[in-house]
Motif scaffolding. Structure first.
Motif, mmCIF file in Angstrom:
data_model
loop_
_atom_site.group_PDB
_atom_site.id
_atom_site.type_symbol
_atom_site.label_atom_id
_atom_site.label_comp_id
_atom_site.label_asym_id
_atom_site.label_seq_id
_atom_site.Cartn_x
_atom_site.Cartn_y
_atom_site.Cartn_z
ATOM 1 N N GLU A 1 27.112 13.824 9.895
ATOM 2 C CA GLU A 1 26.236 13.712 8.731
ATOM 3 C C GLU A 1 26.717 14.632 7.610
ATOM 4 O O GLU A 1 27.349 15.662 7.857
ATOM 5 N N MET A 2 26.389 14.258 6.381
ATOM 6 C CA MET A 2 26.722 15.055 5.210
ATOM 7 C C MET A 2 25.472 15.271 4.371
ATOM 8 O O MET A 2 24.622 14.388 4.255
ATOM 9 N N GLN A 3 25.365 16.437 3.803
ATOM 10 C CA GLN A 3 24.318 16.846 2.864
ATOM 11 C C GLN A 3 22.985 17.152 3.541
ATOM 12 O O GLN A 3 22.418 18.202 3.329
ATOM 13 N N PRO B 1 29.198 15.469 0.564
ATOM 14 C CA PRO B 1 30.418 14.654 0.542
ATOM 15 C C PRO B 1 31.546 15.252 -0.277
ATOM 16 O O PRO B 1 32.714 14.870 -0.103
ATOM 17 N N TYR C 1 34.313 16.438 1.696
ATOM 18 C CA TYR C 1 35.139 15.371 2.253
ATOM 19 C C TYR C 1 35.637 14.525 1.074
ATOM 20 O O TYR C 1 35.089 13.455 0.791
ATOM 21 N N ASP D 1 34.251 10.987 -0.494
ATOM 22 C CA ASP D 1 33.540 11.011 -1.771
ATOM 23 C C ASP D 1 34.139 10.007 -2.743
ATOM 24 O O ASP D 1 33.417 9.284 -3.442
#
Length: 210
Positions: free
Chosen positions: A60-62, A81, A84, A88
Motif C-alpha cells: 500500500e501507498m500513502q 506514490p 515510487y 507515480d
C-alpha cells in the motif's frame, strides 16, 4: 474527481462479452478501458518487483486502512506514490488519459500480487470511504483466461468478463460500474500484478485527521 479534457491519444474501447447464458452483454456503463504505453507499465513492474517478496500479497501507498470490530478502523500513514517514481508516472499517465484531475493528498494505492490459485473476491470499493472513480492498471497479466470479472450486485446473473488483460491495460470504474457492479479476480493460473488507486472522501478522512 473532476473530469478534464480527454487526451487525444485516448483509445475508446467497446467490447461485447458473453454472459453466463447466450445473451451478449456490453461492459457496464461507466467502465472504460485503454492501453497505456508498455514501457510505463514495465518500469512500474520492475520498480515493484524490487520491493515485493514472493509471498507478499499487497503493498500500500500513502494510507493503509484496517477494519476493526464495532465498525471502527485504523488508518496509518505510509510513503506515498512519490516514493515510487515509476508507479507515480504510470498513475499520472492513466489519469490524464482518462481525462481526470487528481488530488495526490487523498489518494490511496493498493498493489496486489497474485500467485497461481489466488484471487480476489467479489466486492465494491467502499462507497462511504472512497469517491469515484477507481482506477487500476495491469502490470503483469495472468495466464490465458485469467482476468477481472464484473457482476451486478443486485442481479448476479448479469456478468461481464473476464477482461482480456495485457501489460499496461488501464481500467476506470465510474457511475454504475463503480456503485452498482462489483468486480473480482477469479483464481489465476499464472502470476498477476496490478496497481489500483482511489481517493478518500475528505469528510471520511477527517475522522482520523482530527
Amino acid at each position: 474527481m473532476r473530469p478534464a479534457r480527454f487526451a487525444a491519444a485516448v483509445l475508446s474501447l467497446a467490447f461485447c462479452l458473453r454472459s453466463t447464458g447466450t445473451q451478449a452483454l456490453t461492459w457496464p456503463a461507466g467502465f472504460r478501458l485503454l492501453k497505456l504505453p508498455a514501457g510505463l507499465a514495465e518500469d512500474a513492474r520492475s520498480e515493484l518487483d524490487a520491493c515485493l517478496v514472493q509471498n507478499q500479497r499487497k503493498l500500500e501507498m500513502q494510507f493503509s486502512f484496517t477494519s476493526l470490530r464495532g465498525g471502527r478502523g485504523r488508518l496509518r500513514r505510509l510513503p506515498g506514490p512519490d516514493v515510487y517514481p515509476a508507479c507515480d508516472r504510470l498513475m499520472r499517465a492513466a489519469e490524464v488519459s482518462f481525462g481526470l484531475e487528481a488530488d495526490r493528498a487523498l489518494v490511496q494505492v493498493m498493489v496486489r500480487q497474485y500467485w497461481p490459485g489466488q484471487g480476489l473476491k467479489l466486492h465494491i470499493d467502499s462507497k462511504e470511504m472512497f469517491e469515484e472513480p477507481v482506477l487500476a492498471v495491469v502490470l503483469r497479466a495472468g495466464g490465458a483466461g485469467d482476468g477481472l470479472v464484473l457482476q451486478h450486485m443486485k442481479e448476479p446473473d448479469q456478468k461481464a468478463g473476464p477482461v482480456a488483460e495485457c501489460t499496461g491495460l488501464a481500467m476506470c470504474f465510474q457511475g454504475p460500474a463503480r456503485y452498482d457492479w462489483g468486480h473480482q479476480v477469479p483464481a489465476v493460473s499464472e502470476r498477476r500484478l496490478s496497481i489500483t488507486w482511489r481517493w478518500f472522501r475528505p469528510r471520511y478522512l477527517d475522522r482520523f485527521e482530527n
